[in-house]
Design an enzyme around this catalytic site. Structure first.
Site, short mmCIF file in Angstrom:
data_model
loop_
_atom_site.label_atom_id
_atom_site.label_comp_id
_atom_site.label_asym_id
_atom_site.label_seq_id
_atom_site.Cartn_x
_atom_site.Cartn_y
_atom_site.Cartn_z
N PRO A 9 0.76 -1.17 -0.09
CA PRO A 9 -0.12 -0.19 -0.03
C PRO A 9 0.79 1.33 -0.02
O PRO A 9 2.01 1.25 0.60
CB PRO A 9 -1.02 -0.19 1.32
CG PRO A 9 -0.17 -1.00 2.32
CD PRO A 9 0.48 -2.17 1.15
N ASN A 10 0.43 2.15 -0.62
CA ASN A 10 1.00 3.59 -1.09
C ASN A 10 2.13 3.53 -1.71
O ASN A 10 2.81 4.80 -1.85
CB ASN A 10 1.19 4.27 0.65
CG ASN A 10 -0.34 4.43 1.34
OD1 ASN A 10 -1.19 4.90 0.76
ND2 ASN A 10 -0.43 3.78 2.31
N ARG A 17 4.18 11.16 -1.81
CA ARG A 17 4.01 10.75 -0.57
C ARG A 17 5.35 11.18 0.15
O ARG A 17 6.25 10.80 -0.22
CB ARG A 17 3.68 9.51 -0.13
CG ARG A 17 4.73 8.36 -0.32
CD ARG A 17 4.19 6.93 -0.04
NE ARG A 17 4.14 6.69 1.53
CZ ARG A 17 4.28 5.68 2.04
NH1 ARG A 17 4.97 4.60 1.14
NH2 ARG A 17 3.85 5.16 3.14
N TYR A 22 10.75 9.28 1.32
CA TYR A 22 10.74 8.27 0.20
C TYR A 22 11.30 8.97 -1.09
O TYR A 22 11.42 8.27 -2.09
CB TYR A 22 9.27 7.83 0.00
CG TYR A 22 8.68 7.24 1.30
CD1 TYR A 22 9.09 5.87 1.51
CD2 TYR A 22 7.69 7.78 2.01
CE1 TYR A 22 8.85 5.32 2.81
CE2 TYR A 22 7.33 6.88 3.04
CZ TYR A 22 7.65 5.67 3.58
OH TYR A 22 7.41 5.26 4.60
N ASN A 73 8.25 -5.38 -1.29
CA ASN A 73 8.17 -4.28 -0.14
C ASN A 73 6.70 -4.19 0.41
O ASN A 73 5.70 -3.74 -0.48
CB ASN A 73 8.49 -2.95 -0.83
CG ASN A 73 8.32 -1.81 0.28
OD1 ASN A 73 8.20 -1.85 1.25
ND2 ASN A 73 9.01 -0.88 -0.06
N ALA A 76 3.27 -0.75 4.77
CA ALA A 76 2.60 -1.02 6.10
C ALA A 76 2.42 -2.25 6.54
O ALA A 76 2.18 -2.55 7.76
CB ALA A 76 1.45 -0.06 6.11
N GLU A 97 13.25 -8.73 1.18
CA GLU A 97 12.51 -7.78 1.68
C GLU A 97 13.14 -6.45 1.57
O GLU A 97 14.36 -6.49 1.47
CB GLU A 97 12.36 -8.04 3.20
CG GLU A 97 11.70 -6.91 4.13
CD GLU A 97 12.00 -7.21 5.55
OE1 GLU A 97 12.73 -7.73 6.10
OE2 GLU A 97 11.18 -6.36 6.42
N HIS A 99 13.00 -2.14 2.06
CA HIS A 99 12.24 -0.97 2.46
C HIS A 99 13.03 0.11 1.92
O HIS A 99 14.32 0.02 2.11
CB HIS A 99 12.09 -0.92 3.91
CG HIS A 99 11.25 -1.91 4.52
ND1 HIS A 99 10.00 -2.02 4.34
CD2 HIS A 99 11.48 -3.20 5.22
CE1 HIS A 99 9.58 -3.23 4.85
NE2 HIS A 99 10.40 -3.77 5.40
N ILE A 100 12.27 1.14 1.31
CA ILE A 100 13.02 2.16 0.69
C ILE A 100 13.90 3.27 1.81
O ILE A 100 14.80 3.53 1.73
CB ILE A 100 12.00 3.21 0.08
CG1 ILE A 100 11.35 2.12 -1.09
CG2 ILE A 100 12.51 4.54 -0.53
CD1 ILE A 100 10.20 2.84 -1.67
N ARG A 106 13.22 4.38 12.55
CA ARG A 106 11.79 5.14 12.48
C ARG A 106 10.85 4.65 13.79
O ARG A 106 11.50 4.21 14.68
CB ARG A 106 11.16 4.81 11.13
CG ARG A 106 11.84 5.51 10.13
CD ARG A 106 11.13 5.31 8.73
NE ARG A 106 9.90 6.06 8.84
CZ ARG A 106 9.05 5.81 7.86
NH1 ARG A 106 9.27 5.25 6.78
NH2 ARG A 106 7.90 6.64 7.66
N ARG A 110 7.26 0.15 13.52
CA ARG A 110 7.82 -0.02 12.35
C ARG A 110 9.14 -1.17 12.74
O ARG A 110 9.80 -1.59 11.79
CB ARG A 110 8.60 0.96 11.78
CG ARG A 110 7.39 1.88 10.98
CD ARG A 110 7.70 3.00 10.05
NE ARG A 110 7.07 4.02 10.07
CZ ARG A 110 5.95 4.27 9.03
NH1 ARG A 110 5.77 3.47 8.53
NH2 ARG A 110 5.06 5.36 9.38
C1 DQA Z 1 8.32 1.12 3.63
C2 DQA Z 1 8.35 1.34 5.29
C3 DQA Z 1 6.96 1.02 6.06
O1 DQA Z 1 6.93 1.34 7.35
C4 DQA Z 1 5.95 2.02 5.42
O2 DQA Z 1 4.51 1.75 5.96
C5 DQA Z 1 5.78 2.12 4.06
C6 DQA Z 1 7.01 2.07 3.24
C7 DQA Z 1 9.64 1.54 3.13
O3 DQA Z 1 9.76 1.07 1.75
O4 DQA Z 1 10.31 2.29 3.67
O5 DQA Z 1 4.89 2.23 3.32
O6 DQA Z 1 8.10 -0.11 3.62
#
Ligand code: DQA
Length: 143
Positions: A9-10, A17, A22, A73, A76, A97, A99-100, A106, A110
């Protein structure tokens, strides 16, 4: 060799965003970078993004027998989804896995990664390059 890249998501909102976290690159430019790297490496790649947990579970299940590696990725859902963890374990396809952002620096919520428990590789906080780094390492280690 065939990789499935899954974004949660997102991630489709990249570029809009929270650019301080990001960056300003869009989701479309991420896909273009992944496709360029796939060509350079001589691997096939398919990309999928969804804002829905069940759709992410479905795409992981459907990867069974079709892909050599999953680059994921879960966004959330990383921190909440036992269903995505179980799907990755069910298909047992080697997974990375991504994560950007550097989630380790953080918020407390998380700090748990369910999906990460089913992943052999972890590329955290490398920005969009993390996806490309994963492709290179997975090609090298799986061939
Ligand atoms: C994320 C980190 C997650 O905590 C967050 O909810 C995201 C992006 C990252 O790529 O850094 O949506 O996965």
């Amino acid at each position: 060799m065939k990789f499935l890249v899954v974004n949660g998501p997102n991630i489709n909102m990249l570029g809009i965003r929270e650019p301080g976290i990001y960056g300003r690159d869009t989701y479309a430019s991420l896909i273009a970078k992944i496709e360029d790297e796939a060509k350079r490496l001589g691997v096939d790649v398919e990309c999928f993004q969804s804002n829905h947990e069940g759709a992410l579970v479905d795409v992981i299940q459907n990867a069974y027998g079709r892909f050599d590696g999953i680059i994921i990725n879960p966004a959330a859902y990383t921190h909440t989804s036992v269903a995505i963890l179980d799907a990755l374990k069910a298909v047992a396809i080697p997974a990375a896995e991504i994560h950007i952002s550097d989630v380790s620096k953080r918020e407390d919520f998380r700090q748990i990664s369910y999906a990460g428990m089913a992943c052999r590789w972890h590329f955290i906080g490398e920005g969009l390059d993390g996806y490309l780094h994963a492709m290179r390492v997975m090609k090298e280690e799986l061939q």
